[in-house]
Scaffold this active site. Structure first.
Site, PDB file in Angstrom:
ATOM      1  N   ASN A  87       0.820  -1.212   0.000  1.00 19.07           N
ATOM      2  CA  ASN A  87       0.000   0.000   0.000  1.00 19.07           C
ATOM      3  C   ASN A  87       0.853   1.261   0.000  1.00 19.07           C
ATOM      4  O   ASN A  87       1.778   1.374  -0.778  1.00 19.07           O
ATOM      5  CB  ASN A  87      -0.993  -0.040   1.178  1.00 19.07           C
ATOM      6  CG  ASN A  87      -2.431   0.027   0.696  1.00 19.07           C
ATOM      7  OD1 ASN A  87      -2.773   0.845  -0.160  1.00 19.07           O
ATOM      8  ND2 ASN A  87      -3.280  -0.835   1.223  1.00 19.07           N
ATOM      9  N   ASP A 136      -3.307   2.342   5.178  1.00 18.79           N
ATOM     10  CA  ASP A 136      -3.552   2.238   3.736  1.00 18.79           C
ATOM     11  C   ASP A 136      -2.635   3.233   3.025  1.00 18.79           C
ATOM     12  O   ASP A 136      -1.435   3.219   3.240  1.00 18.79           O
ATOM     13  CB  ASP A 136      -5.035   2.486   3.458  1.00 18.79           C
ATOM     14  CG  ASP A 136      -5.506   1.863   2.157  1.00 18.79           C
ATOM     15  OD1 ASP A 136      -4.841   2.051   1.131  1.00 18.79           O
ATOM     16  OD2 ASP A 136      -6.561   1.198   2.151  1.00 18.79           O
TER      17      ASP A 136
END
Length: 240
Positions: A87, A136
């Site tokens: 990510n 994330d």
């Protein structure tokens, strides 16, 4: 997506990288994934103008992801392997430190960066309580602070370079996917969210929000580096 120094953009596709001219015309496509269950996910460019993008399995199978690097001459190399959900990735303004999130680890990892050696010295920069969400997409501000979107956490966190949580932005959506600085002075934080798995009546109309930060938490973002060098030779469709 990141800009190219010669104009246009470099884009992470489901299977690799795509280069576009300044008018949006595709010029080169690099398909490096042949397993339909594995796709590209997130990426960034390093201070030397090389583009990175990481992969993940659709079922988030442990160890199935890889972080790839696209050089300006079209060469592609794996940089990190044995990842699960590759990510967020970004560099400090000084260019000597990078931060990366493999969401499944619940950590933001820190690397030393050198143009010749690449990413080295991996260690934990910040560990996030899984009850707060998974790390994330992320971005690094001009002061070295790490802003990370929390998937399942309805928030964006800012961590200091020593790993201390010093600011929280609450977001009216559970699945916060990424954040980046923008605006004329790079002092506005743009936040994206996902509707994955949401029931139609509960879906949020907006997937992009802009947070105007309070003055005491308003460090400017750093300029986003792009893919450097002249366009590589070859046709629009070819594998790496």
């Amino acid at each position: 997506m990141r800009p190219r120094s010669t104009g246009g953009a470099v884009i992470g596709t489901a299977t690799g990288f795509l280069l576009e001219a300044s008018d949006g015309t595709p010029t080169h496509r690099y398909d490096i994934l042949d397993d339909v269950a594995i796709r590209m996910n997130d990426g960034a460019c390093d201070p030397d103008g090389r583009c990175y993008c990481g992969s993940m399995h659709e079922s988030a199978e442990p160890g199935s992801g890889t972080l790839f690097r696209l050089d300006s001459d079209g060469g592609i190399d794996p940089v990190l392997t044995d990842l699960t959900i590759s990510n967020g990735l970004d560099w400090t303004a000084s260019g000597d430190t990078a931060y990366f999130a493999d969401s499944a680890t619940g950590r933001i990892d820190q690397f030393d960066y050198d143009s010749g050696l690449g990413l080295t010295g991996r260690r934990t920069a910040a560990a996030i309580d899984p009850r707060l969400g998974l790390p994330d997409g992320l971005t690094v501000d001009a002061e070295g602070g790490i802003w990370v979107a929390l998937w399942g956490g309805s928030a964006v966190h800012r961590y200091t370079p020593d790993g201390r949580l010093d600011h929280v932005i609450e977001v009216a959506a559970a699945l916060v996917s990424s954040c980046t600085f923008g605006g004329p002075r790079l002092d506005e934080l743009f936040i994206t969210t996902s509707r994955l798995g949401a029931r139609p009546r509960r879906r949020y109309r907006r997937r992009l929000a802009v947070s105007r930060l309070p003055r005491r938490h308003r460090p400017a973002g750093a300029p986003v580096p792009g893919l450097s060098g002249p366009p590589p030779t070859g046709s629009v469709d070819h594998g790496a």
